[in-house]
Write an enzyme that holds these catalytic residues in place. Structure first.
Site, PDB file in Angstrom:
ATOM      1  N   ASP A  31       0.848  -1.194   0.000  1.00  0.00           N
ATOM      2  CA  ASP A  31       0.000   0.000   0.000  1.00  0.00           C
ATOM      3  C   ASP A  31       0.883   1.243   0.000  1.00  0.00           C
ATOM      4  O   ASP A  31       1.890   1.319   0.712  1.00  0.00           O
ATOM      5  CB  ASP A  31      -0.919  -0.002   1.231  1.00  0.00           C
ATOM      6  N   ILE A  32       0.491   2.230  -0.778  1.00  0.00           N
ATOM      7  CA  ILE A  32       1.284   3.460  -0.911  1.00  0.00           C
ATOM      8  C   ILE A  32       1.227   4.300   0.365  1.00  0.00           C
ATOM      9  O   ILE A  32       2.106   5.128   0.613  1.00  0.00           O
ATOM     10  CB  ILE A  32       0.774   4.264  -2.134  1.00  0.00           C
ATOM     11  N   ASN A  88     -12.924  -3.376   2.538  1.00  0.00           N
ATOM     12  CA  ASN A  88     -13.860  -2.260   2.656  1.00  0.00           C
ATOM     13  C   ASN A  88     -14.812  -2.298   1.467  1.00  0.00           C
ATOM     14  O   ASN A  88     -14.373  -2.488   0.330  1.00  0.00           O
ATOM     15  CB  ASN A  88     -13.105  -0.924   2.668  1.00  0.00           C
ATOM     16  N   VAL A  97     -10.965   3.033  -3.438  1.00  0.00           N
ATOM     17  CA  VAL A  97     -10.578   2.589  -4.782  1.00  0.00           C
ATOM     18  C   VAL A  97     -11.542   1.471  -5.187  1.00  0.00           C
ATOM     19  O   VAL A  97     -11.640   0.440  -4.498  1.00  0.00           O
ATOM     20  CB  VAL A  97      -9.119   2.092  -4.824  1.00  0.00           C
ATOM     21  N   HIS A 101     -10.335  -5.209  -3.326  1.00  0.00           N
ATOM     22  CA  HIS A 101      -9.012  -5.500  -2.779  1.00  0.00           C
ATOM     23  C   HIS A 101      -9.121  -5.899  -1.324  1.00  0.00           C
ATOM     24  O   HIS A 101     -10.031  -5.497  -0.609  1.00  0.00           O
ATOM     25  CB  HIS A 101      -8.069  -4.302  -2.931  1.00  0.00           C
ATOM     26  N   HIS A 103      -6.988  -5.902   2.213  1.00  0.00           N
ATOM     27  CA  HIS A 103      -5.850  -5.334   2.944  1.00  0.00           C
ATOM     28  C   HIS A 103      -5.274  -6.431   3.845  1.00  0.00           C
ATOM     29  O   HIS A 103      -6.006  -7.038   4.629  1.00  0.00           O
ATOM     30  CB  HIS A 103      -6.295  -4.180   3.849  1.00  0.00           C
TER      31      HIS A 103
HETATM   32  P1  AMP Z   1      -9.787   1.337   0.369  1.00  0.00           P
HETATM   33  O1  AMP Z   1      -9.971   2.562   1.228  1.00  0.00           O
HETATM   34  O2  AMP Z   1     -10.157   0.050   1.044  1.00  0.00           O
HETATM   35  O3  AMP Z   1     -10.425   1.509  -0.976  1.00  0.00           O
HETATM   36  O4  AMP Z   1      -8.232   1.210   0.166  1.00  0.00           O
HETATM   37  C1  AMP Z   1      -7.549   1.785  -0.900  1.00  0.00           C
HETATM   38  C2  AMP Z   1      -6.085   1.701  -0.549  1.00  0.00           C
HETATM   39  O5  AMP Z   1      -5.342   1.889  -1.736  1.00  0.00           O
HETATM   40  C3  AMP Z   1      -5.610   2.768   0.432  1.00  0.00           C
HETATM   41  O6  AMP Z   1      -5.049   2.136   1.574  1.00  0.00           O
HETATM   42  C4  AMP Z   1      -4.581   3.557  -0.366  1.00  0.00           C
HETATM   43  O7  AMP Z   1      -3.502   3.983   0.424  1.00  0.00           O
HETATM   44  C5  AMP Z   1      -4.154   2.553  -1.421  1.00  0.00           C
HETATM   45  N1  AMP Z   1      -3.645   3.090  -2.669  1.00  0.00           N
HETATM   46  C6  AMP Z   1      -4.212   4.056  -3.448  1.00  0.00           C
HETATM   47  N2  AMP Z   1      -3.474   4.265  -4.552  1.00  0.00           N
HETATM   48  C7  AMP Z   1      -2.429   3.396  -4.479  1.00  0.00           C
HETATM   49  C8  AMP Z   1      -1.303   3.119  -5.316  1.00  0.00           C
HETATM   50  N3  AMP Z   1      -1.095   3.781  -6.472  1.00  0.00           N
HETATM   51  N4  AMP Z   1      -0.430   2.161  -4.931  1.00  0.00           N
HETATM   52  C9  AMP Z   1      -0.620   1.488  -3.781  1.00  0.00           C
HETATM   53  N5  AMP Z   1      -1.657   1.700  -2.948  1.00  0.00           N
HETATM   54  C10 AMP Z   1      -2.542   2.645  -3.285  1.00  0.00           C
END
Ligand code: AMP
Length: 115
Positions: A31-32, A88, A97, A101, A103
């Protein structure tokens, strides 16, 4: 509605990411913006928007996401210490996003209930 998010672009190698595992079904990357010392995202290569969009035809794929998490936890050395898996779903679930996915979180003691 478009399912082409940044995660699809990571799966296709069009956006850089710290990939830890990839095969024909799933991709895992750091995760970024980690919320734990270990924070890996595991996504299906196929773009499902949310868990709500999975159907019976995705049963094996959903199982594979979990088994990939288990395998990574072993390989990365925190399976016995413990970890948390979070999905989520939609706005109230905190999804930001819209590409399904999982976590995979570890490296600190998790609190319950989540905030
Ligand atoms: P969610 O809130 O469950 O949709 O989680 C989305 C996750 O994606 C968050 O923890 C972000 O930090 C992560 N995220 C968004 N863009 C990127 C990216 N380009 N590379 C890696 N993680 C990302």
């Amino acid at each position: 509605m478009s399912t082409d998010t940044v995660f699809s672009r990571i799966v296709r190698g069009e956006v850089p990411a710290r990939i830890v595992y990839q095969d024909e079904d799933v991709t895992a990357f750091h995760d970024i913006s980690p919320v734990a010392p270990i924070h890996v995202l595991i996504v299906p290569n196929k773009a499902l928007r949310t868990l709500n969009d999975a159907g019976p035809e995705d049963q094996a794929l959903l199982g594979k996401l979990l088994l990939t998490a288990q395998q990574l936890a072993r390989e990365m050395g925190f399976a016995e210490a413990g970890y948390r898996i979070v999905i989520n779903c939609n706005a109230q679930g905190g999804q930001t996003v819209y590409h399904l996915h999982l976590h995979l979180l570890s490296g600190r003691r998790m609190t319950w209930p989540p905030g």
